[in-house]
Motif scaffolding. Structure first.
Motif, PDB file in Angstrom:
ATOM      1  N   ASN A  40      48.733  48.425  40.640  1.00  0.00           N
ATOM      2  CA  ASN A  40      48.382  47.362  41.552  1.00  0.00           C
ATOM      3  C   ASN A  40      49.047  47.621  42.892  1.00  0.00           C
ATOM      4  O   ASN A  40      50.003  48.362  42.982  1.00  0.00           O
ATOM      5  CB  ASN A  40      48.855  46.030  40.963  1.00  0.00           C
ATOM      6  N   SER A  79      48.612  36.192  30.751  1.00  0.00           N
ATOM      7  CA  SER A  79      48.942  36.473  32.147  1.00  0.00           C
ATOM      8  C   SER A  79      50.456  36.449  32.338  1.00  0.00           C
ATOM      9  O   SER A  79      51.148  35.580  31.815  1.00  0.00           O
ATOM     10  CB  SER A  79      48.272  35.472  33.092  1.00  0.00           C
ATOM     11  N   TYR A 100      52.815  36.527  35.595  1.00  0.00           N
ATOM     12  CA  TYR A 100      52.832  36.556  37.062  1.00  0.00           C
ATOM     13  C   TYR A 100      54.015  37.347  37.594  1.00  0.00           C
ATOM     14  O   TYR A 100      53.951  37.944  38.668  1.00  0.00           O
ATOM     15  CB  TYR A 100      52.838  35.140  37.630  1.00  0.00           C
ATOM     16  N   GLY A 132      52.798  40.753  37.512  1.00  0.00           N
ATOM     17  CA  GLY A 132      51.466  40.923  38.079  1.00  0.00           C
ATOM     18  C   GLY A 132      50.494  41.576  37.126  1.00  0.00           C
ATOM     19  O   GLY A 132      49.619  42.332  37.549  1.00  0.00           O
ATOM     20  N   THR A 160      46.892  42.947  38.531  1.00  0.00           N
ATOM     21  CA  THR A 160      46.140  41.981  39.330  1.00  0.00           C
ATOM     22  C   THR A 160      46.971  41.387  40.453  1.00  0.00           C
ATOM     23  O   THR A 160      46.472  40.583  41.231  1.00  0.00           O
ATOM     24  CB  THR A 160      45.648  40.809  38.453  1.00  0.00           C
ATOM     25  N   ARG A 184      50.045  38.729  41.280  1.00  0.00           N
ATOM     26  CA  ARG A 184      50.606  37.524  40.654  1.00  0.00           C
ATOM     27  C   ARG A 184      49.576  36.869  39.725  1.00  0.00           C
ATOM     28  O   ARG A 184      48.721  36.094  40.147  1.00  0.00           O
ATOM     29  CB  ARG A 184      51.046  36.558  41.743  1.00  0.00           C
ATOM     30  N   ALA A 185      49.658  37.169  38.428  1.00  0.00           N
ATOM     31  CA  ALA A 185      48.684  36.683  37.446  1.00  0.00           C
ATOM     32  C   ALA A 185      49.093  35.300  36.958  1.00  0.00           C
ATOM     33  O   ALA A 185      50.109  35.139  36.290  1.00  0.00           O
ATOM     34  CB  ALA A 185      48.578  37.659  36.282  1.00  0.00           C
ATOM     35  N   THR A 190      45.352  34.283  41.053  1.00  0.00           N
ATOM     36  CA  THR A 190      46.376  35.244  41.468  1.00  0.00           C
ATOM     37  C   THR A 190      47.112  34.685  42.683  1.00  0.00           C
ATOM     38  O   THR A 190      47.017  33.496  42.990  1.00  0.00           O
ATOM     39  CB  THR A 190      45.762  36.612  41.787  1.00  0.00           C
ATOM     40  N   SER A 229      41.266  47.093  36.824  1.00  0.00           N
ATOM     41  CA  SER A 229      42.018  46.378  37.843  1.00  0.00           C
ATOM     42  C   SER A 229      41.196  46.263  39.125  1.00  0.00           C
ATOM     43  O   SER A 229      40.495  47.201  39.506  1.00  0.00           O
ATOM     44  CB  SER A 229      43.324  47.112  38.150  1.00  0.00           C
TER      45      SER A 229
END
Length: 383
Positions: A23, A60, A62, A65, A85, A87-88, A102, A361
């Motif tokens: 990412n 998820s 965050y 990510g 992704t 900040r998931a 996100t 991604s």
């Protein structure tokens, strides 16, 4: 790549495969690169539970990510796939579609595989198709209503919101004590419970109407509110998250104390059903089981809560991971545990009927060459 499960003791099995998608944020890419086989462990029966129940998981995280997809390989070993992704945050999952909040977008992933198609061993392959740029709203729970609308907990602006074709968001419902839509995270509104296909209840950490006011009400003051009536059902919770309506009961995670339980709608009393050894957020149900996400308490928001004393009483260290709980007994029957760089979960969803999910991604080089064409049915005109 981890080719085969490694049995470390009679109760624990190491994950057998992890793939990652880099990412843009450097810290996220580094986290994926540093993730080692020993950083993820599972109960011995986790793969069997997923296979027997014909379900996979989407989780998820965050803090790293990552969107983690958990399924079972044809050989029977458990399979982890990580999608970078950024900040998931809040997550909605269906077998054909994932919707993820996100740092500044709501991304819709679509499965591109037909029933008889595979990418490697994956029977679902989720590709980002639509990204709605919202700016930083600190999105928590996301739900899809019975008419297909996306509604999310707009934590930054203390309201429930929908997407808007021009603007960052459109307010959908606001607590009656919030005097202004401001980017101040006043009450930390975070959770949405659907009932009959519509948002019915919300959770928030307090009824504060000043910037970051919720931070002074973490021990007690957590609210659960009926959306239709604006009635405060209770304000005696501690950092509640993830309200869910399931089989006629309103479940909620009382994160500040570490308990999963139900709310008596008549009295507002919280009835704990089991203790969770960590800061719990993210709740899904599959048949007679609850699947709950756990994070390590961190300095600041998670420190100094009743959860600390609950862990001390049990001589327990906090977990980061997922636990599967039998609703009839309150017992943890299976689990996934993360160590090392992964320290916090945000949401967890089930994917019924999916054996091995995978995906791409939004920021991967793969997206430049991953092209699919919709099939077109030819209509034959007749006289």
């Amino acid at each position: 790549m981890w080719d085969e499960p490694i049995v470390s003791n009679k109760n624990e099995v190491k994950g057998d495969e992890m793939t990652g998608s880099a990412n843009n944020p450097a810290q996220t890419a580094e986290a994926v690169e540093r993730l080692e086989p020993d950083d993820i462990s599972c109960s011995r029966g986790m793969a069997t539970w997923l296979s027997t129940h014909q379900v996979s998981l989407a989780i998820s995280s965050y803090q790293t990510g990552q969107l983690f997809l958990v399924g079972v390989k044809p050989s029977g070993g458990i399979h982890f796939h990580a999608i970078g992704t950024g900040r998931a945050m809040g997550l909605w999952a269906e077998p054909q579609r994932l919707i993820l909040g996100t740092a500044n977008q709501v991304i819709r992933f679509e499965n591109i595989l037909e029933d008889d198609q595979r990418v490697g061993d994956a029977d679902k392959y989720y590709v980002p198709r639509v990204a709605h740029t919202t700016g930083d709203l600190d999105i928590h729970d996301i739900v899809v209503t019975d008419d297909g609308s996306i509604v999310f907990a707009n934590t930054m602006y203390s309201c429930l919101s929908t997407l808007h074709p021009i603007h960052s968001f459109a307010p959908w419902w606001t607590p009656d004590f919030i005097s202004k839509h401001a980017a101040e995270d006043r009450c930390h509104l975070n959770g949405i419970a659907l009932k009959d296909g519509k948002p019915a209840y919300v959770t928030m950490v307090s009824r504060a109407d000043v910037i970051n006011g919720w931070r002074d009400r973490r021990d007690e003051g957590g609210c659960l509110i009926d959306i239709a009536s604006n009635e405060v059902i209770t304000e005696k919770l501690s950092m509640p998250h993830s309200p869910r309506w399931h089989k006629g009961e309103l479940w909620v995670i009382n994160s500040g104390t570490g308990h999963l339980g139900v709310i008596d709608l008549a009295s507002g009393a919280f009835q704990p059903r089991c203790f969770l050894p960590g800061f719990a957020r993210g709740l899904a149900f599959h048949k007679n089981h609850a699947i709950v996400g756990l994070s390590l308490p961190r300095d600041g928001s998670f420190k100094g809560l009743p959860l600390d004393e609950e862990l001390r009483k049990r001589d327990a260290d906090p977990w980061c991971g997922v636990q599967v709980i039998n609703l009839a007994t309150g017992d943890v029957v299976e689990w996934i545990r993360f160590r090392g760089v992964v320290k916090e979960m945000l949401d967890v969803c089930t994917l019924p009927g999916v054996r091995l999910p995978s995906g791409a991604s939004p920021t991967s080089s793969e997206m430049s060459s991953l092209r699919t064409i919709a099939s077109v049915s030819k209509q034959v005109e007749t006289a």
